[in-house]
Design an enzyme around this catalytic site. Structure first.
Site, short mmCIF file in Angstrom:
data_model
loop_
_atom_site.label_atom_id
_atom_site.label_comp_id
_atom_site.label_asym_id
_atom_site.label_seq_id
_atom_site.Cartn_x
_atom_site.Cartn_y
_atom_site.Cartn_z
N HIS A 16 5.06 2.02 -12.37
CA HIS A 16 4.59 2.11 -11.05
C HIS A 16 6.06 2.12 -10.12
O HIS A 16 6.62 1.21 -9.78
CB HIS A 16 3.90 0.86 -10.56
CG HIS A 16 3.35 0.60 -9.21
ND1 HIS A 16 2.08 0.14 -9.12
CD2 HIS A 16 3.83 1.10 -7.85
CE1 HIS A 16 2.06 0.35 -7.59
NE2 HIS A 16 3.17 0.81 -7.18
N HIS A 18 7.42 4.63 -6.74
CA HIS A 18 7.35 5.70 -5.72
C HIS A 18 8.73 6.20 -5.69
O HIS A 18 9.61 5.67 -5.15
CB HIS A 18 6.79 5.09 -4.46
CG HIS A 18 5.59 4.22 -4.52
ND1 HIS A 18 4.40 4.95 -4.40
CD2 HIS A 18 5.26 2.95 -4.82
CE1 HIS A 18 3.35 3.90 -4.70
NE2 HIS A 18 3.79 2.72 -4.74
N HIS A 69 11.54 9.15 4.58
CA HIS A 69 10.78 10.54 4.82
C HIS A 69 11.52 11.28 5.45
O HIS A 69 11.63 12.84 5.61
CB HIS A 69 9.49 10.53 5.10
CG HIS A 69 8.64 9.71 3.95
ND1 HIS A 69 7.54 9.11 4.25
CD2 HIS A 69 8.73 9.99 2.60
CE1 HIS A 69 6.90 8.44 3.11
NE2 HIS A 69 7.78 9.22 1.97
N ASP A 141 -2.22 9.57 -0.54
CA ASP A 141 -2.12 8.54 0.40
C ASP A 141 -3.42 8.26 1.18
O ASP A 141 -3.88 9.13 1.72
CB ASP A 141 -0.95 9.13 1.42
CG ASP A 141 -0.58 8.14 2.51
OD1 ASP A 141 -1.36 7.12 2.71
OD2 ASP A 141 0.48 8.17 3.04
N GLY A 176 -0.43 4.01 -0.50
CA GLY A 176 -0.50 4.13 1.02
C GLY A 176 -0.89 2.74 1.76
O GLY A 176 -1.18 2.00 0.99
N HIS A 203 -3.78 1.67 -6.20
CA HIS A 203 -3.46 0.39 -5.88
C HIS A 203 -4.82 -0.19 -5.26
O HIS A 203 -5.33 0.41 -4.52
CB HIS A 203 -2.65 0.77 -4.46
CG HIS A 203 -1.16 1.08 -4.73
ND1 HIS A 203 -0.91 2.19 -5.55
CD2 HIS A 203 -0.20 0.57 -4.39
CE1 HIS A 203 0.49 2.37 -5.64
NE2 HIS A 203 0.93 1.43 -4.90
N GLU A 206 -4.29 -4.88 -3.27
CA GLU A 206 -2.97 -5.23 -2.89
C GLU A 206 -3.02 -6.14 -1.58
O GLU A 206 -2.13 -7.07 -1.40
CB GLU A 206 -2.32 -3.97 -2.42
CG GLU A 206 -0.81 -4.02 -2.13
CD GLU A 206 -0.30 -2.54 -1.74
OE1 GLU A 206 -1.07 -1.74 -1.63
OE2 GLU A 206 1.02 -2.55 -1.25
N ASP A 288 7.91 -0.87 -8.25
CA ASP A 288 7.30 -0.76 -6.70
C ASP A 288 7.99 0.57 -6.13
O ASP A 288 7.99 1.65 -6.05
CB ASP A 288 6.81 -1.45 -6.07
CG ASP A 288 5.52 -1.07 -5.08
OD1 ASP A 288 5.26 -0.21 -5.31
OD2 ASP A 288 5.22 -2.02 -4.17
P1 IMP Z 1 6.50 8.88 -1.94
O1 IMP Z 1 5.07 9.07 -2.24
O2 IMP Z 1 7.41 9.38 -2.87
O3 IMP Z 1 6.89 9.41 -0.36
O4 IMP Z 1 6.98 7.45 -1.77
C1 IMP Z 1 6.69 6.68 -0.65
C2 IMP Z 1 5.17 6.30 -0.35
O5 IMP Z 1 4.65 5.42 -1.49
C3 IMP Z 1 4.77 5.61 0.93
O6 IMP Z 1 4.82 6.30 2.00
C4 IMP Z 1 3.59 5.09 0.50
O7 IMP Z 1 2.45 5.84 0.91
C5 IMP Z 1 3.60 4.70 -1.10
N1 IMP Z 1 4.04 3.15 -1.14
C6 IMP Z 1 5.19 2.78 -1.54
N2 IMP Z 1 5.07 1.36 -1.97
C7 IMP Z 1 3.88 1.14 -1.62
C8 IMP Z 1 3.01 -0.12 -1.48
O8 IMP Z 1 3.60 -1.19 -1.83
N3 IMP Z 1 1.82 0.06 -1.38
C9 IMP Z 1 0.98 1.15 -0.91
N4 IMP Z 1 1.73 2.34 -1.09
C10 IMP Z 1 3.08 2.31 -1.35
ZN ZN Z 2 2.97 0.94 -5.00
#
Ligand code: IMP
Ligand code: ZN
Length: 354
Positions: A16, A18, A69, A141, A176, A203, A206, A288
């Site tokens: 997990h 991101h 981003h 998302d 998201g 997710h 949460e 995470d």
């Molecule tokens: P990306 O998908 O590579 O842009 O990684 C960042 C994105 O992951 C964020 O904009 C969220 O949509 C998602 N994200 C990161 N951490 C969390 C979390 O703890 N809960 C829910 N979504 C998360």
């Molecule tokens: Zn996450």
């Protein structure tokens, strides 16, 4: 060996992570400097925010993601972050990484397909340089709406028959802002994804959301739960939710620092790892967003071991439960299990008494 060194030596599995939340300070500073060279005056304030704030409310974290981003809004940056993040996990002795990311369409800069192709190409390059196997999950998302989710699934389907990327894309993630949208609306997309053979990490719970969580679990579509903080009744879930998770034997991806820093768990000793460990339920320790929460997978193992007085045997079991919960074929899992087991055997008896 002292506990932290021991955790660093463990052959680990990360399920997990991101992509954009996993950027190290070094990578962020590199990207900010590239932006500055292009004369982007936004970068100065972004740099300030990145280096000078250490609070982690939900609002702050969302702001952090907006900044992250904005500095990864081009294909060169996407290539850089993918390679850096994979390299950093490999240096932390992660043997298998499931990296998840939301495909992004940025007008005049990149399409979702270009974004994802670049991530996949960079992952292939990074795997050549380090001893790590990487798979990708395409993130849906929940704040972007169902239409966007359908288009992400469509993109994932295009990779099914790709000769190189086909074996790298192993599933979908739903993530998201948990306060945004309703996961029930996404069930038709998830149903279609499952039909296509994708594994699903969602997710769930949460934040407290019993009705939504129960409906999603009852759909039978979930393969792994992200967080699952509010499932058992002690933490505001319910007996019904607890029973469904037990019955389906769904592995939980637990993100210790993330939950504590965001305040969804009161403090370390109240973390739900303690509850599920007592029940002998499959759990996997994950980061995470290692950049946002300033951590590493080794440090997460260390914090869990310290808080719950984990024995050497329990730490080894946690590494192996990562293998069991991986979205890999049985043959590939068996190969990974052998590799992990071999390193675990060589570490037996080396942990100093705690
Ligand atoms: P990306 O998908 O590579 O842009 O990684 C960042 C994105 O992951 C964020 O904009 C969220 O949509 C998602 N994200 C990161 N951490 C969390 C979390 O703890 N809960 C829910 N979504 C998360
Ligand atoms: Zn996450």
């Amino acid at each position: 060996m002292e506990l932290l060194d021991y955790c660093r030596s463990l052959p680990k599995v990360e399920l997990h992570a991101h992509l954009n939340g996993s950027l190290s300070d070094a990578t962020v500073l590199k990207l900010l400097s590239a932006k500055k060279q292009q004369g982007d005056d936004f970068s100065a304030s972004a740099e300030h925010t990145h280096t000078h704030t250490h609070t982690h409310t939900h609002t702050h974290t969302l702001r952090m993601f907006r900044i992250l981003h904005s500095i990864t809004d081009n294909l060169d940056a996407v290539r850089t972050i993918t390679q850096d993040v994979i390299q950093e996990f490999a240096s932390d002795n992660v043997k298998y990484l499931e990296l998840r990311t939301t495909p992004k369409n940025i007008p005049n800069k990149m399409t979702k397909k270009e974004y994802m192709d670049t991530v996949l190409e960079a992952a292939v390059e990074a795997m050549k340089k380090s001893n790590i196997r990487v798979c990708l999950l395409l993130s849906i998302d929940r704040a972007r709406g169902v239409e966007d989710a359908w288009s992400t699934l469509q993109l994932a389907k295009e990779y099914l028959t790709h000769d190189v990327f086909g074996s790298l894309v192993c599933g979908l993630d739903v993530s998201g802002n948990p306060h945004s949208g309703d996961l029930k609306d996404y069930l038709p997309v998830l149903q279609e994804a499952q039909k296509c053979g994708f594994k699903l990490a969602v997710h769930l719970a949460e934040v407290s959301s019993n009705t939504e969580t129960l409906a999603v679990l009852n759909s039978g579509l979930v393969d792994r739960i992200g967080h699952g903080t509010f499932i058992h009744s002690d933490t505001g879930g319910s007996e019904e939710l607890h029973t469904v998770v037990r019955k389906q034997n769904l592995p939980l991806e637990l993100c210790f620092s993330s939950n504590i820093k965001l305040g969804t768990v009161k403090n370390a000793s109240h973390h739900h790892l303690g509850f599920w460990k007592k029940e002998n339920h499959p759990v996997v320790i994950c980061t995470d967003d290692k950049g946002v929460f300033a951590t590493s997978l080794s440090e997460e193992f260390f914090l869990c071991a310290q808080t719950f007085h984990l024995t050497e045997g329990e730490l080894h079991s946690l590494c192996l439960s990562g293998v069991d919960a991986a979205f890999l074929s049985q043959v590939e899992k068996q190969r990974l299990r052998q590799e992990v087991q071999k390193e675990l055997d060589s570490l037996k008896g080396k942990l100093a008494c705690q």
